[in-house]
Design an enzyme around this catalytic site. Structure first.
Site, PDB file in Angstrom:
ATOM      1  N   GLU A 137       2.756   4.949  -4.016  1.00 18.19           N
ATOM      2  CA  GLU A 137       2.537   5.991  -5.093  1.00 18.19           C
ATOM      3  C   GLU A 137       3.892   6.899  -5.438  1.00 18.19           C
ATOM      4  O   GLU A 137       4.095   7.384  -6.430  1.00 18.19           O
ATOM      5  CB  GLU A 137       1.303   6.917  -5.132  1.00 18.19           C
ATOM      6  CG  GLU A 137      -0.139   6.144  -5.159  1.00 18.19           C
ATOM      7  CD  GLU A 137      -0.292   5.376  -3.922  1.00 18.19           C
ATOM      8  OE1 GLU A 137       0.208   5.826  -2.870  1.00 18.19           O
ATOM      9  OE2 GLU A 137      -1.046   4.343  -4.155  1.00 18.19           O
ATOM     10  N   ASP A 195       0.794  -1.024  -0.035  1.00 17.69           N
ATOM     11  CA  ASP A 195       0.030   0.121  -0.059  1.00 17.69           C
ATOM     12  C   ASP A 195       0.969   1.366  -0.045  1.00 17.69           C
ATOM     13  O   ASP A 195       1.992   1.029   0.203  1.00 17.69           O
ATOM     14  CB  ASP A 195      -0.771   0.047   1.359  1.00 17.69           C
ATOM     15  CG  ASP A 195      -1.968   0.973   1.416  1.00 17.69           C
ATOM     16  OD1 ASP A 195      -2.240   1.687   0.242  1.00 17.69           O
ATOM     17  OD2 ASP A 195      -2.263   1.523   2.381  1.00 17.69           O
ATOM     18  N   ASP A 231      -9.047   3.819  -1.813  1.00 11.82           N
ATOM     19  CA  ASP A 231      -9.953   4.298  -0.906  1.00 11.82           C
ATOM     20  C   ASP A 231     -11.228   4.788  -1.100  1.00 11.82           C
ATOM     21  O   ASP A 231     -11.604   5.919  -1.392  1.00 11.82           O
ATOM     22  CB  ASP A 231      -9.186   5.139   0.005  1.00 11.82           C
ATOM     23  CG  ASP A 231      -7.746   4.744   0.889  1.00 11.82           C
ATOM     24  OD1 ASP A 231      -7.882   3.483   0.698  1.00 11.82           O
ATOM     25  OD2 ASP A 231      -7.063   5.588   1.214  1.00 11.82           O
TER      26      ASP A 231
END
Ligand code: GLC
Length: 816
Positions: free
Chosen positions: A416, A413, A487
């Site tokens: 990015e 996770d 999300d």
């Protein structure tokens, strides 16, 4: 002493300022200019153009690569493309005005003055052509290719992008981005896959732009002239693909960027997550409740709180004090465990992972050779440079502890890279496989390289198929990892937007994909959750997840009615596993997604783009899923052109190409089965390690058109299938011959099924059934898809017959 004349100094400053400003504003669009000279070679040709160099390479009759650079050399490096040009027959000719290259499928024409590129079919129909004014142009470092909008042109693809199925009139940016609780029109999101298709005049083409920099795609947004794609820096490097069949273009794209490896079978079961189940007793309780309530499930997730102070590769000392014991207990209950692993490594003296990373010098650096430090869950962190092979190896080693403890899968996770402030500085240095790059080239590829490091590192150490899940990615990430859509929010329109995201990701080669069932931020209503979990059962990656401080969101947390609905559909998912697993296998072989946008089968049918119907999709080749809000008892439905459709629950037959109203109370997700469908199914199990009954249920739906399915089985766990320990078996429905043929099984794997129960739908007039020439008894009996729900009349009569499932060819014939 030298005297400074202040006034002359000031005027000099003004003059300088004037010129620099003038220069700044003087930067105008710079197109290619004229072709100067062309040289043919084995793979295609190279051309000197006034303002750039062009290289054309033929990859196959269906794929031509176009590379335009201001450099002298053409860069061959790619993180995404793993294919090399295949030796392909093509013709080449040049005259005063044009260069023409023809493969058996595509004609490429380059007009010389000015240099403009167009692609035609072998019958000379325009597929795609440069905008005459701009072609490929530079604006400073930014390079863009402008394509003339064709009449009625639609655009699909680009992966994880919000908006309508038809992207005409929209523009998008690729810049992997953490967007907590994003809006349904947000852009960019977490994953960049710069591949799209254009559709017009019953013709289809695909364009993949292989550039990892921030890129922009415009599909006729705010203009009526062009579609365009471009990157803020780097070369223009794109692959043009053409095939008459849109599905084949997806296959071509995945020939270039790779296929999903076959996930473990347990990864297709139901997966439960929350931020966070803590302490360990809570995890065990969730597992026990699934088993007590007999709601099938395979995977439990541990979100960030299992770690000590959020330090990766640690366990929380008090809340998870005996991880081995907990994991063993979960294993005994038939659960696999997946732990989250973020990229940020806490800067903390004597923390082993940090010290070792420093020693090995694998963290991302600023150009002054100091480590980049950004703040995320654990506080200030360094970040491994996953574009460095040495860092990926180092990362792989870090998993030894967790694997040894008994963890089965890994969830990447925040890759990015997400940090507090959400602004990764652009100036940082990345290794980029030794080629060196800054954040500008590396950001979009970082998440995929993290997933790669995780996949490669854990695959060898586990000796089994790991489940790797990532939030960020780039084209080709399917080779390493499942992807979920980040999300989302517990809202109706988010549920539907998530379906479109997954449909679109499927077009760009991402097969193993899903969304947080129930919504991540906020609290779903009971009804919304109910609808969401029934839809989730028809999504490749099926996981319930919710954020911290939201209401519990396990299938039993929304009251008894919803629990029944959830249980029904999770059970149905498990019964469908033979069908689903066969489609995963197919996808691992040819790249076709498991969840299929209708654009793949019915691309030129305008109704499928209608906003009333654009969320509809196929789950596997034969099940049509009709998503609808939880508030709708009835849902407008379009049945795309095919051989016809059966209502799953009532067996009612509908001709295709028509609009109908589907009943959609909460306990009934509208699903239609294609006439001709072949659905291999099994009995309900509580998890994929439990053996189903030895009888395979083989549902066949009568239709005028024939159909095929490659049935697939293996041990679901390791890589022995690569050595032939698998079972592949072609099932054929041949209505014109009144036959169903189960062809001989290939491979050494022994099926878990020894018998087949044939369940025929829509074969009303049947009088006799022969299996391998022998008259076989059959009976009419009641069939119900969802045993826990009663719709009375919806239970239909069907005909069944059982026969042993031998390895050899089995022919079933029916007579009227
Ligand atoms: C991110 C993830 C989410 C996770 C949370 C805590 O927001 O997208 O799924 O639960 O971080 O780790």
């Amino acid at each position: 002493m030298h005297k400074i004349n202040l006034s002359s100094h000031i005027s000099l400053l003004f003059i300088l300022l004037f010129f620099s400003q003038k220069n700044m504003f003087a930067q105008r669009n710079e197109p290619l200019g004229n072709v100067i000279q062309t040289t043919e070679n084995d793979e295609g040709f190279t051309t000197k153009i006034q303002n750039a160099n062009l290289r054309v390479r033929v990859f196959s009759p269906h794929i031509i690569q176009i590379q335009l650079t201001k450099n002298q050399n053409f860069d061959d490096f790619s993180y995404a493309v793993i294919e090399k040009p295949q030796k392909t027959k093509f013709s080449f000719e040049e005259n005063n005005t044009e260069i023409i290259l023809k493969t058996d499928e595509i004609t490429l024409k380059i007009q010389k003055s000015p240099a403009r590129i167009s692609f035609l079919t072998k019958n000379n129909k325009i597929l795609n052509e440069d905008d005459f004014g701009f072609g490929t142009s530079w604006l400073g470092e930014e390079v863009t290719t402008y394509k003339k909008l064709q009449e009625g042109e639609r655009f699909i693809g680009l992966g994880e992008k919000t908006g309508n199925l038809d992207r005409r009139g929209s523009a998008y940016t690729n810049w992997n981005n953490d967007d907590f609780g994003y809006k349904t029109n947000a852009d960019p999101l977490y994953v960049s896959t710069p591949f799209y298709m254009g559709l017009h005049h019953n013709l289809a083409y695909g364009i993949y732009m292989d550039n990892t920099a921030k890129s922009h795609f415009n599909f006729g947004a705010s203009n009526d002239r062009f579609s365009s794609f471009g990157a803020e820096n780097g070369d223009m490097n794109y692959y043009f693909m053409h095939h008459k069949d849109v599905q084949e273009i997806v296959k071509l794209y995945t020939n270039l960027t790779g296929k999903m490896p076959l996930p473990p079978l347990w990864g297709l079961g139901y997966q439960q997550c929350r931020w966070s189940y803590t302490p360990d007793t809570k995890v065990i309780n969730v597992a026990k409740t699934f088993r007590e309530k007999q709601i099938p499930a395979d995977v439990l997730y541990l979100d960030i709180d299992y770690m000590q102070d959020y330090k990766v590769f640690t366990w929380h000392k008090t809340n998870f004090s005996q991880p081995k014991k907990m994991l063993a207990e979960l294993k005994n209950m038939g659960f696999k465990t997946v732990t989250i692993i973020d990229p940020g490594v806490k800067v903390e003296k004597d923390y082993g992972v940090y010290e070792s990373g420093k020693k090995e010098d694998i963290f991302v650096k600023y150009p002054d050779n100091t480590y980049y430090t950004g703040q995320v869950w654990p506080g200030w962190c360094h970040f491994p440079d996953f574009t460095m092979p040495k860092a990926r190896n180092w990362w792989g080693k870090q998993f030894e502890g967790l694997i040894n403890d008994g963890v089965n899968g890994f969830w990447n996770d925040m890759n990015e890279i997400a940090t507090w402030g959400n602004t990764l500085p652009n100036l940082m240095d990345f290794d980029f496989e030794g080629k060196k790059a800054t954040t500008r080239q590396a950001r979009n590829i970082y998440g995929m390289q993290m997933a790669r490091a995780t996949y490669e590192g854990t695959k060898t150490r586990l000796g089994k198929r790991p489940l790797v899940l990532t939030r960020a990615g780039f084209s080709g990430v399917q080779r390493y990892s499942a992807v979920w859509t980040g999300d989302n929010r517990a809202e109706e329109d988010h549920m539907l937007a998530g379906i479109r995201l997954v449909n679109s990701m499927g077009i760009t080669g991402l097969s193993y994909v899903g969304y947080d069932v129930g919504g991540f931020t906020g609290n779903p209503t009971n009804n919304l959750y109910a609808r969401w979990i029934t839809l989730g059962a028809f999504t490749p990656f099926f996981r319930g997840h919710t954020a911290i401080n939201t209401r519990p969101s396990e299938p039993w947390a929304f009251g008894e009615d919803v629990e029944n609905i959830a249980k029904n559909y999770i059970q149905l998912r498990y019964r469908l596993l033979p069908y689903i697993y066969s489609h995963f296998y197919e996808s691992s072989q040819n790249g076709l997604p498991v969840q299929r946008s209708l654009t793949l089968t019915n691309p030129f049918e305008s109704k499928i783009y209608d906003t009333r119907f654009q969320n509809q999709y196929l789950f596997g080749q034969d099940l049509l899923v009709i998503p609808s809000e939880s508030t709708k008892e009835f849902t407008e439905t379009y049945l795309p052109t095919s051989a016809g459709w059966y209502d799953l629950y009532e067996d009612t037959y509908f001709t295709s190409g028509q609009e109908i109203i589907s009943k959609s109370p909460l306990n009934r997700l509208p699903i239609y089965v294609r006439a001709g469908a072949i659905l291999p199914m099994q009995s309900v199990v509580q998890n994929t390690q439990e053996k189903p009954s030895e009888v395979m249920d083989l549902h066949i739906y009568f239709g005028e058109n024939g159909n095929k399915l490659v049935y697939y089985e293996d041990n679901g766990e390791d890589y022995n299938y690569e050595k032939g320990d698998k079972l592949e078996r072609l099932f054929e429905f041949l209505p014109s011959e009144k036959k169903i043929v189960l062809h001989e099984s290939k491979g050494s794997f022994k099926s878990k099924f020894t018998q087949t129960r044939l369940i025929l739908h829509g074969f009303e007039q049947i009088k006799s059934i022969k299996v391998n020439g022998k008259e076989t008894s059959f009976q009419k009996s009641a069939w119900s898809w969802l045993p826990n729900l009663q719709w009375g009349t919806q239970i239909q009569e069907v005909k069944m017959t059982n026969f042993p499932l031998e390895k050899g060819k089995i022919t079933v014939e029916w007579g009227y």
